[in-house]
Design a protein around this motif. Sequence first.
Motif, short mmCIF file in Angstrom:
data_model
loop_
_atom_site.label_atom_id
_atom_site.label_comp_id
_atom_site.label_asym_id
_atom_site.label_seq_id
_atom_site.Cartn_x
_atom_site.Cartn_y
_atom_site.Cartn_z
N VAL A 29 0.83 -1.20 0.00
CA VAL A 29 0.00 0.00 0.00
C VAL A 29 0.87 1.25 0.00
O VAL A 29 0.61 2.21 -0.75
CB VAL A 29 -0.96 0.00 1.21
N VAL A 30 1.91 1.26 0.82
CA VAL A 30 2.81 2.42 0.86
C VAL A 30 3.48 2.62 -0.50
O VAL A 30 3.57 3.74 -1.02
CB VAL A 30 3.87 2.23 1.96
N ASN A 31 3.92 1.51 -1.11
CA ASN A 31 4.62 1.58 -2.39
C ASN A 31 3.69 2.05 -3.52
O ASN A 31 4.13 2.75 -4.45
CB ASN A 31 5.19 0.20 -2.73
N GLU A 32 2.40 1.68 -3.43
CA GLU A 32 1.45 2.00 -4.49
C GLU A 32 0.55 3.18 -4.14
O GLU A 32 -0.43 3.43 -4.85
CB GLU A 32 0.57 0.77 -4.78
N TRP A 33 0.87 3.91 -3.08
CA TRP A 33 -0.06 4.92 -2.58
C TRP A 33 -0.40 5.99 -3.61
O TRP A 33 -1.54 6.43 -3.71
CB TRP A 33 0.48 5.57 -1.31
N ALA A 34 0.58 6.41 -4.39
CA ALA A 34 0.32 7.46 -5.39
C ALA A 34 -0.73 6.98 -6.40
O ALA A 34 -1.67 7.71 -6.75
CB ALA A 34 1.61 7.85 -6.09
N LYS A 35 -0.62 5.74 -6.85
CA LYS A 35 -1.60 5.19 -7.80
C LYS A 35 -2.97 5.03 -7.13
O LYS A 35 -4.01 5.33 -7.74
CB LYS A 35 -1.13 3.84 -8.32
N ILE A 36 -2.95 4.56 -5.90
CA ILE A 36 -4.22 4.36 -5.18
C ILE A 36 -4.96 5.68 -5.02
O ILE A 36 -6.15 5.78 -5.30
CB ILE A 36 -3.95 3.72 -3.80
N ARG A 37 -4.24 6.70 -4.58
CA ARG A 37 -4.87 8.01 -4.35
C ARG A 37 -5.40 8.58 -5.65
O ARG A 37 -6.52 9.11 -5.70
CB ARG A 37 -3.85 8.97 -3.72
N ARG A 38 -4.63 8.44 -6.71
CA ARG A 38 -5.06 8.98 -8.01
C ARG A 38 -6.31 8.27 -8.53
O ARG A 38 -7.22 8.91 -9.06
CB ARG A 38 -3.91 8.83 -9.02
N ASN A 39 -6.40 6.97 -8.33
CA ASN A 39 -7.51 6.21 -8.90
C ASN A 39 -8.74 6.14 -8.01
O ASN A 39 -9.83 5.86 -8.50
CB ASN A 39 -7.03 4.79 -9.22
N LEU A 40 -8.58 6.39 -6.72
CA LEU A 40 -9.74 6.35 -5.84
C LEU A 40 -10.44 7.69 -5.75
O LEU A 40 -11.65 7.76 -5.52
CB LEU A 40 -9.33 5.89 -4.44
N TRP A 41 -9.70 8.77 -5.91
CA TRP A 41 -10.30 10.08 -5.67
C TRP A 41 -10.36 10.98 -6.91
O TRP A 41 -10.72 12.14 -6.82
CB TRP A 41 -9.53 10.78 -4.55
#
Length: 363
Positions: A143-155
């Motif tokens: 999650v820490v490693n992919e956080w930028a992608k997660i934030r971009r795609n969730l919000w």
Amino acid sequence: MLHSERVAARLGMWLGISFTVAFATGLISHFMQHPPGGLAWPSRPVGLYRVTQGLHVIGGLATVPLLFAKLWTVYPKLWQWPPFRSLSHAVERALVLVLVGASLFQLVTGLLNISYVYLWPFSFPVAHYWTAYLLYGALIIHVVNEWAKIRRNLWTREQVDPPETVTARRRFLGTVAAASGLTVLFTVGETYAPLSRLALLAPRDPHIGPQGLPVNKSAEAAGVTIVIHDPGYRLTVTGAVRTPLSLAYDDLLRLPQHTVRLPIACVEGWSAEAEWSGIRLRDLAALAGIAPDAVLTVESLERGGGYRSSEVRPPHWNDPLTLLALRIGGAPLAPDHGFPVRLIAPNRPGVLQTKWVSRVVAA
């Protein structure tokens, strides 16, 4: 479009919540059974373990559709070639391999365990416990490693995608959510009695068994054979006591009797309530002159097995709801439910509700 980062991020968020609940409730179960140091687990709320272990098992079952949907969404990346482009990329992919492998191991062995199918030579509780740390640690790092992608795609607002893409994504995610929801609906009845008739996927019906309660280990399987009024039976109370006791079954019946309504809550997720009658453990301890801060070990007539005895700490044995039960529903205990005497206490795993009790040792 269904193999997109946005779909993977949404499923990953759901999986993260599900794994967090499973990890937390799994630790509760483990530390209830194996309390570290001087940890004294509370006896109240009465049904706490029933709720936490129900969440653990039923939530774990609901995770299965989520995990396979997530793997289907990201599989093109799992099989990309070349497998890694740099040392850091190799480490990242190794971490994903650990995460996927640990997830599958936990779910597959967990499913087999609640179905009482054991195809492995190792101890399931030990392997399940340590693999949970491996899985959750890998999840946090991922999650820490992919956080930028997660934030971009969730919000990011969905209007940036074509309408047909949004519709397909919503249908897919809705189908996965429905599959998990139906899994919960068709299993929660093994813990929540009003929905028991819907428990079509539950491995155990909480109403089927001797005296209306399930049995995990029968008297025959435990090698225990004893009949009512057996002159050779004695319940002994020894150890750090002022007055050692040796009581026949009829002696136990003559002691003050109390009735409580408590659930049996199994580590496999099912639970069922019953009316139990017997002697308060604290009354027996007072009769033997046991100090209120003593730790009691309740031992079974069963000669082997990892749960032939259990430790009862002061919060539990001082609780007036904790009994050495002689009856269930007004009738003597069936042999498979622990005749002549079994332990029943609030907020304890079923494996610690020792059956066929023969001795209580104070320390």
